[in-house]
Design a protein around this motif. Sequence first.
Motif: not given
Length: 91
Positions: A16, A23-24, A20
């Motif tokens: 996870e 994605q950032r 994340l």
Amino acid sequence: MIITVPIELPQEIIEEIVQLTKQRIKEEQSHQTKVNEIPPYPTRKQLKQILKIGDSRLNNWIMNGLKTIPFGKETRFDREDVKQFLNDLKI
């Protein structure tokens, strides 16, 4: 990309965190691309559309030093001034 986490965490949490982080990074790259898409001398409307900001934020930026170019009845901006202003906002 390899990310090493020096503490013991369940694999699901590590995955996870990795997702994340990816994605950032993509969001930051997308934002940078948008800044590079700004025309050389955009109007207020163009700048707001490209950066996805409203009148109040743009007016705030102008009050805080974003340079403007009076152009007849319009206000225009220099793309390089916008880039510099946004870079100066970085913490």
